[in-house]
Design a protein around this motif. Structure first.
Motif, PDB file in Angstrom:
ATOM      1  N   LEU A   1      41.503  37.864  38.819  1.00  0.00           N
ATOM      2  CA  LEU A   1      41.051  36.963  39.407  1.00  0.00           C
ATOM      3  C   LEU A   1      39.757  35.638  39.419  1.00  0.00           C
ATOM      4  O   LEU A   1      39.159  34.640  39.367  1.00  0.00           O
ATOM      5  CB  LEU A   1      39.868  37.471  40.333  1.00  0.00           C
ATOM      6  CG  LEU A   1      40.454  38.197  42.042  1.00  0.00           C
ATOM      7  CD1 LEU A   1      40.528  39.171  43.177  1.00  0.00           C
ATOM      8  CD2 LEU A   1      41.713  37.010  42.980  1.00  0.00           C
ATOM      9  N   GLU A   2      38.965  37.061  38.500  1.00  0.00           N
ATOM     10  CA  GLU A   2      38.145  36.433  37.489  1.00  0.00           C
ATOM     11  C   GLU A   2      39.086  35.235  35.810  1.00  0.00           C
ATOM     12  O   GLU A   2      38.440  34.080  36.287  1.00  0.00           O
ATOM     13  CB  GLU A   2      38.030  37.514  36.268  1.00  0.00           C
ATOM     14  CG  GLU A   2      36.941  36.450  34.914  1.00  0.00           C
ATOM     15  CD  GLU A   2      34.945  36.378  36.303  1.00  0.00           C
ATOM     16  OE1 GLU A   2      34.834  35.368  35.238  1.00  0.00           O
ATOM     17  OE2 GLU A   2      35.546  36.719  36.682  1.00  0.00           O
TER      18      GLU A   2
ATOM     19  N   ILE B   1      40.733  40.255  49.005  1.00  0.00           N
ATOM     20  CA  ILE B   1      39.651  39.075  49.161  1.00  0.00           C
ATOM     21  C   ILE B   1      38.180  39.223  47.908  1.00  0.00           C
ATOM     22  O   ILE B   1      38.407  38.480  47.291  1.00  0.00           O
ATOM     23  CB  ILE B   1      38.701  38.799  50.452  1.00  0.00           C
ATOM     24  CG1 ILE B   1      40.032  38.711  51.631  1.00  0.00           C
ATOM     25  CG2 ILE B   1      37.916  38.079  50.702  1.00  0.00           C
ATOM     26  CD1 ILE B   1      39.482  37.938  53.077  1.00  0.00           C
ATOM     27  N   ARG B   2      37.725  40.302  47.826  1.00  0.00           N
ATOM     28  CA  ARG B   2      37.663  41.288  47.116  1.00  0.00           C
ATOM     29  C   ARG B   2      35.336  40.219  47.054  1.00  0.00           C
ATOM     30  O   ARG B   2      35.080  40.076  46.239  1.00  0.00           O
ATOM     31  CB  ARG B   2      37.563  41.279  45.368  1.00  0.00           C
ATOM     32  CG  ARG B   2      38.570  42.154  45.814  1.00  0.00           C
ATOM     33  CD  ARG B   2      38.869  42.535  44.657  1.00  0.00           C
ATOM     34  NE  ARG B   2      40.372  43.309  43.953  1.00  0.00           N
ATOM     35  CZ  ARG B   2      40.918  44.549  43.569  1.00  0.00           C
ATOM     36  NH1 ARG B   2      39.751  44.709  42.595  1.00  0.00           N
ATOM     37  NH2 ARG B   2      41.872  44.891  43.671  1.00  0.00           N
ATOM     38  N   GLY B   3      35.069  39.988  48.040  1.00  0.00           N
ATOM     39  CA  GLY B   3      34.312  38.830  47.786  1.00  0.00           C
ATOM     40  C   GLY B   3      34.188  36.960  46.707  1.00  0.00           C
ATOM     41  O   GLY B   3      33.805  36.721  46.889  1.00  0.00           O
ATOM     42  N   HIS B   4      35.490  37.108  47.001  1.00  0.00           N
ATOM     43  CA  HIS B   4      35.890  36.377  45.946  1.00  0.00           C
ATOM     44  C   HIS B   4      35.673  34.925  46.005  1.00  0.00           C
ATOM     45  O   HIS B   4      36.255  34.882  47.557  1.00  0.00           O
ATOM     46  CB  HIS B   4      37.197  36.230  44.960  1.00  0.00           C
ATOM     47  CG  HIS B   4      37.437  35.570  43.482  1.00  0.00           C
ATOM     48  ND1 HIS B   4      39.334  34.132  43.912  1.00  0.00           N
ATOM     49  CD2 HIS B   4      37.690  35.666  43.153  1.00  0.00           C
ATOM     50  CE1 HIS B   4      38.780  33.708  43.333  1.00  0.00           C
ATOM     51  NE2 HIS B   4      38.003  34.828  42.155  1.00  0.00           N
ATOM     52  N   SER B   5      35.331  33.941  45.804  1.00  0.00           N
ATOM     53  CA  SER B   5      35.177  32.680  45.555  1.00  0.00           C
ATOM     54  C   SER B   5      35.738  32.209  46.549  1.00  0.00           C
ATOM     55  O   SER B   5      36.240  31.543  47.853  1.00  0.00           O
ATOM     56  CB  SER B   5      34.087  31.902  45.317  1.00  0.00           C
ATOM     57  OG  SER B   5      34.326  31.669  43.801  1.00  0.00           O
TER      58      SER B   5
ATOM     59  N   GLU C   1      34.604  44.835  53.450  1.00  0.00           N
ATOM     60  CA  GLU C   1      35.823  43.771  53.879  1.00  0.00           C
ATOM     61  C   GLU C   1      37.366  44.785  53.608  1.00  0.00           C
ATOM     62  O   GLU C   1      37.975  45.358  53.828  1.00  0.00           O
ATOM     63  CB  GLU C   1      36.310  42.897  53.563  1.00  0.00           C
ATOM     64  CG  GLU C   1      35.685  42.202  52.440  1.00  0.00           C
ATOM     65  CD  GLU C   1      36.869  41.893  51.285  1.00  0.00           C
ATOM     66  OE1 GLU C   1      37.776  42.904  51.237  1.00  0.00           O
ATOM     67  OE2 GLU C   1      36.237  41.917  50.221  1.00  0.00           O
ATOM     68  N   GLY C   2      36.955  45.331  52.018  1.00  0.00           N
ATOM     69  CA  GLY C   2      38.005  46.409  51.196  1.00  0.00           C
ATOM     70  C   GLY C   2      37.606  47.697  51.821  1.00  0.00           C
ATOM     71  O   GLY C   2      38.970  48.664  51.342  1.00  0.00           O
TER      72      GLY C   2
ATOM     73  N   ASN D   1      27.856  44.022  40.408  1.00  0.00           N
ATOM     74  CA  ASN D   1      28.176  45.663  41.100  1.00  0.00           C
ATOM     75  C   ASN D   1      29.487  45.887  40.418  1.00  0.00           C
ATOM     76  O   ASN D   1      30.046  45.378  41.575  1.00  0.00           O
ATOM     77  CB  ASN D   1      27.435  46.406  42.063  1.00  0.00           C
ATOM     78  CG  ASN D   1      28.061  47.396  42.387  1.00  0.00           C
ATOM     79  OD1 ASN D   1      28.572  48.252  41.826  1.00  0.00           O
ATOM     80  ND2 ASN D   1      27.778  47.814  43.961  1.00  0.00           N
ATOM     81  N   LYS D   2      30.295  45.666  39.716  1.00  0.00           N
ATOM     82  CA  LYS D   2      31.366  45.944  39.255  1.00  0.00           C
ATOM     83  C   LYS D   2      32.094  47.253  39.696  1.00  0.00           C
ATOM     84  O   LYS D   2      33.395  46.877  40.285  1.00  0.00           O
ATOM     85  CB  LYS D   2      32.095  46.258  38.243  1.00  0.00           C
ATOM     86  CG  LYS D   2      31.211  44.997  36.812  1.00  0.00           C
ATOM     87  CD  LYS D   2      31.816  43.779  37.484  1.00  0.00           C
ATOM     88  CE  LYS D   2      31.330  42.124  36.755  1.00  0.00           C
ATOM     89  NZ  LYS D   2      31.492  41.335  37.190  1.00  0.00           N
ATOM     90  N   SER D   3      30.784  48.346  40.363  1.00  0.00           N
ATOM     91  CA  SER D   3      32.190  49.370  41.322  1.00  0.00           C
ATOM     92  C   SER D   3      32.566  49.556  42.351  1.00  0.00           C
ATOM     93  O   SER D   3      33.089  50.109  43.201  1.00  0.00           O
ATOM     94  CB  SER D   3      31.807  50.365  40.531  1.00  0.00           C
ATOM     95  OG  SER D   3      30.356  50.552  41.297  1.00  0.00           O
ATOM     96  N   GLY D   4      32.479  48.296  43.429  1.00  0.00           N
ATOM     97  CA  GLY D   4      32.228  48.181  44.532  1.00  0.00           C
ATOM     98  C   GLY D   4      31.463  49.000  45.462  1.00  0.00           C
ATOM     99  O   GLY D   4      31.934  49.325  46.393  1.00  0.00           O
ATOM    100  N   ALA D   5      30.530  49.481  44.618  1.00  0.00           N
ATOM    101  CA  ALA D   5      29.050  50.247  45.388  1.00  0.00           C
ATOM    102  C   ALA D   5      28.721  50.354  46.281  1.00  0.00           C
ATOM    103  O   ALA D   5      28.440  49.339  45.929  1.00  0.00           O
ATOM    104  CB  ALA D   5      28.934  51.576  44.377  1.00  0.00           C
TER     105      ALA D   5
END
Length: 788
Positions: free
Chosen positions: A262-263, A356-360, A386-387, A421-425
């Motif tokens: 994604l990145e 999706i992961r909030g990816h624009s 959503e995840g 926040n890379k941990s998705g926490a």
């Protein structure tokens, strides 16, 4: 026990375990009954979702001002709301290739005995100040798992954790999780347009949630029509989903990690790989509505490789390939979703799943496809969490879990930096009381929107408010020191509070809608979250008590003055009294210096009101009160500040309504915010007032006068989320009265009601006054007859 990242196991790379678990932050006065359960979910071929649940905690009865550790002193006056005790719902993710790390986390943090956790906290230096841990009873912990991993890893979970793991149906969990988020979590829904000035646009789910289409994008894609809490049917799907992207990207690029893909796609240019309409025609094909940049063929240009297939000679890179794949799959999903919604006459489409992961770019491609095929009639809607749909659903469906659906939740933005926040926490804090929409709202002309302004769309106004919050922070920190003391640890916490809140404001400047809606109300609420998080929930407690003492001794004399007036003059002076009392606001910079030096009294406040009033419906209000018009059956009053505001302003107004045989319900903040009166405080204050006001004594005895918690912990008021006791009391009400700048001007200025409404406030901010065509100390007196 932690698995080495290099150790090979037959686990799908990029797959995720999503863990949802509950913790309780206790105070020494709380009583706790608990059982534990857990549940999980994951995507990407091998899924696991864990939800750990802990039973509900008894309500905390605060006795007096606490130490910063949360212990209460019975020697102090009643009514202080200490550091919020209660329940937190945590979300965190682990890659399944590191599933043993997840197992270690569950074992070490959720399954250890209370004594072991307390000892670990003490060893870490946290002690009682950070006593956030799960209270585990003697009952066995229960873990509920869903998704593919619920089958793949169940033996490993049971063996290494020593507990029973229950499988839950994946689709049941997805729907339960989505319904929970839509009904219980504010700012959950948003729209996305990457090309807009503000790409993220928060969208209230509203009170009419059903039916909706849930498009869950995991390894594949399922499209589910949801008709109610329990009625749903799968109406379609496609095998081209997140697993397709992961698999093809692994084959076509050197990358094998989902997040890295994604990145990588964010830096790619799909135009180097995709064939566009402009590549074929050299321009738009306007006759059929296709612009030149419309994708005509995904990967169409890849066929132009040299015949030797030498990738190094191609005019595209791995990022371009990943971007093309992302567009191809997202466009396909968006088109199928719209056609399915149209077939079933559904207007709301929610997209979820950890793909999706909030990816624009993913959200943009889906939004573009839905907008394109619907000709703009339907928006793609996304969920902040959503995840975690499956994991949340596993949690709420756990037999032994707390029924989290019966309470309400607020996202705690003070706990994590959402932008980095890379941990998705994430953390949700349980509200004190169940929150429901105010039943007297009239939404026939459109959904209720609490905020008068949207700072996400107004850069100049946004800068003003962000600067205002930053500039007033030192004075707030001084107030915290004055009340909570100057011990070394306290001073360190105050510095940390300031630093973290300034970081939050900086994050908002960087990405204004990263936290959902942005308005003065949201900023006030988040600042209070930071105060709570650092153990300073009520820095104005002593100020409020002093203000109440000064005002209560004046109440009898003020009522006698009112009784000496003619009926019409009394009605005028009562409304003027409410407005004059509203000047006593410790958040308003324009009057704080006067308050600090004791230079503002009731009569001075009245003279400071600007005339003529900016919004002046006083004559219409008095006309409504005159005979032969019948008295109101019941009034709901949302009160504002303590001291002069509530005692000399609101109390005489309440008394006048009681004299007209109108039942009165006064709703005050559940939790503290600046110098706003709280429900705990007004209960003690009303008993003192009853010794002065016979009508209060009689009303409290016969039930004609009630005081209830509003459900709020803010100087503003979101009527979409009020305590259910307010909603129950409003069943027979025909008058809503709202007092205060935060509740009337920042919020609810445009709110409409099915019955009569009276909105009273003084504008104590020059910039806000200009926003409404006025100035500082302008008056808002809006009487609105029943809309229907």
């Amino acid at each position: 026990m932690t698995e080495s990242p290099n150790k090979k196991k037959k686990l799908t790379g990029g797959s995720l375990v999503k863990l949802v678990y509950l913790t309780h932050r206790p105070t020494t006065t709380s009583t706790t009954t608990s059982s534990t359960a857990a549940g999980t979910n994951a995507d990407g071929g091998s899924s696991t979702a864990v939800a750990a649940a802990v039973a509900a905690v008894a309500a905390v009865a605060a006795v007096g001002p606490p130490s910063r550790s949360g212990s209460f002193s019975e020697a102090e006056p009643a009514g202080f709301a200490g550091a919020p005790a209660g329940t937190r719902l945590h979300f965190i993710k682990f890659e399944t290739k590191y599933i043993e790390r997840c197992i270690e986390f569950i074992r070490d943090n959720l399954l250890r005995s209370k004594q072991e956790r307390e000892a670990a906290a003490a060893a870490a230096g946290d002690g009682d100040k950070a006593a956030e841990y799960i209270h585990v009873s003697e009952q066995a912990t229960v873990i509920t798992a869903t998704g593919g991993g619920a089958y793949k890893y169940i033996d490993m979970l049971e063996e290494k954790l020593g507990v029973k793991v229950y499988r839950a149906d994946e689709m049941d969990c997805l729907i339960a999780g989505c319904n929970f988020l839509l009904h219980k979590v504010p700012n959950e829904v948003f729209k996305f347009n990457r090309n807009a000035n503000m790409p993220y646009r928060a969208q209230e789910a509203g009170s009419h949630v059903f039916p909706y289409l849930l498009v869950n994008i995991g390894s594949g894609v399922s499209l589910v029509k949801v008709n109610s809490e329990t009625d749903y049917v799968r109406v379609g799907g496609t095998s081209l989903g997140g697993g397709t992207f992961l698999g093809l990207c692994s084959l076509l690029t050197k990358c094998s990690d989902f997040d890295e893909m994604l990145e990588m796609s964010a830096h790619g240019n799909h135009r180097n790989v995709d064939m566009l309409v402009g590549d074929i025609y050299g321009r738009d094909y306007s006759k059929i509505g296709l612009t030149s940049d419309t994708i005509a063929s995904s990967f169409g240009k890849a066929a132009r490789w040299k015949s030797d297939g030498n990738r190094e000679s191609a005019h595209f890179n791995d990022g371009d390939v990943a971007k093309s794949l992302l567009h191809m799959i997202s466009n396909n999903i968006g088109q199928i979703a719209y056609m399915t919604a149209k077939q079933h006459n559904i207007k709301q489409i929610y997209f979820g799943g950890f793909f999706i992961r909030g990816h624009s770019y993913t959200m943009h491609a889906i939004s573009y496809a839905v907008n394109f095929w619907s000709s703009g009639s339907i928006d793609a809607l996304f969920l902040r969490h959503e995840g975690y749909l499956g994991a949340i659903g596993a949690f709420v469906r756990a037999d032994d879990a707390v029924d989290v659906r019966r309470v309400s939740w607020d996202e705690n933005f003070a706990k994590y930096n959402i932008l980095h926040n890379k941990s998705g926490a994430h953390v949700l804090d349980q509200t004190e009381g169940n929150l429901v929409p105010y039943p007297l709202l009239d939404e026939t002309a459109g959904a209720y929107v609490p905020d008068a302004v949207d700072l996400g769309t107004d850069p100049e106004l946004r800068d003003y408010w962000l600067n205002n919050f930053e500039q007033t922070l030192p004075k707030l920190a001084t107030r915290v020191r004055e009340f909570y003391g100057t011990e070394v640890e306290t001073l360190k916490s105050i510095e940390a509070f300031q630093a973290r809140f300034i970081q939050h404001l900086a994050a908002v400047r960087e990405s204004p809608t990263a936290f959902g809606l942005l308005s003065p109300r949201v900023l006030f609420d988040v600042r209070q979250q930071y105060l709570n998080e650092f153990g300073f929930p009520d820095p104005y407690w002593a100020v409020k008590q002093q203000d109440n003492e000064k005002a209560i001794i004046l109440l009898g004399n003020w009522l006698a003055q009112l009784d000496s007036m003619s009926w019409e003059e009394r009605q005028t002076r009562i409304i003027e009294g409410v407005l004059s009392g509203n000047m006593f606001d410790w958040e308003a910079k324009a009057v704080v210096d006067m308050l600090e030096h004791d230079k503002l009294d009731f009569s001075i406040a009245r003279r400071m009101l600007r005339t003529p009033w900016l919004f002046d419906d006083l004559a219409n209000w008095i006309a409504r009160l005159k005979k032969p018009n019948p008295p109101h059956r019941k009034a709901i009053i949302f009160a504002d500040n303590s001291g002069v505001d509530i005692i000399l302003g609101v109390f005489p107004f309440v008394r006048e309504l009681l004299l007209r045989s109108t039942s009165v319900v006064v709703a005050c903040n559940t939790q503290p915010a600046i110098n706003d009166i709280t429900h705990r405080e007004i209960q003690a204050l009303s008993e003192r007032a009853a010794n002065i006001v016979p009508e209060f004594r009689e009303g409290l005895a016969n039930g004609k006068l009630q005081f209830v918690p509003s459900g709020s912990g803010s100087p503003c008021l979101d009527l979409g989320r009020v305590d259910e006791r307010v909603a129950e009391a409003a069943a027979e009400a025909d008058l809503t009265v709202i007092v205060g700048m935060g509740r009337v001007v920042h919020t609810n200025f445009h709110a409409r009601f099915r019955h009569e409404a009276l909105k009273l406030a003084v504008i104590k901010n020059q910039r806000v006054g200009e926003q409404f065509g006025g100035s500082i100390f302008d008056v808002v007196c809006k009487y609105e007859p029943a809309s229907r």
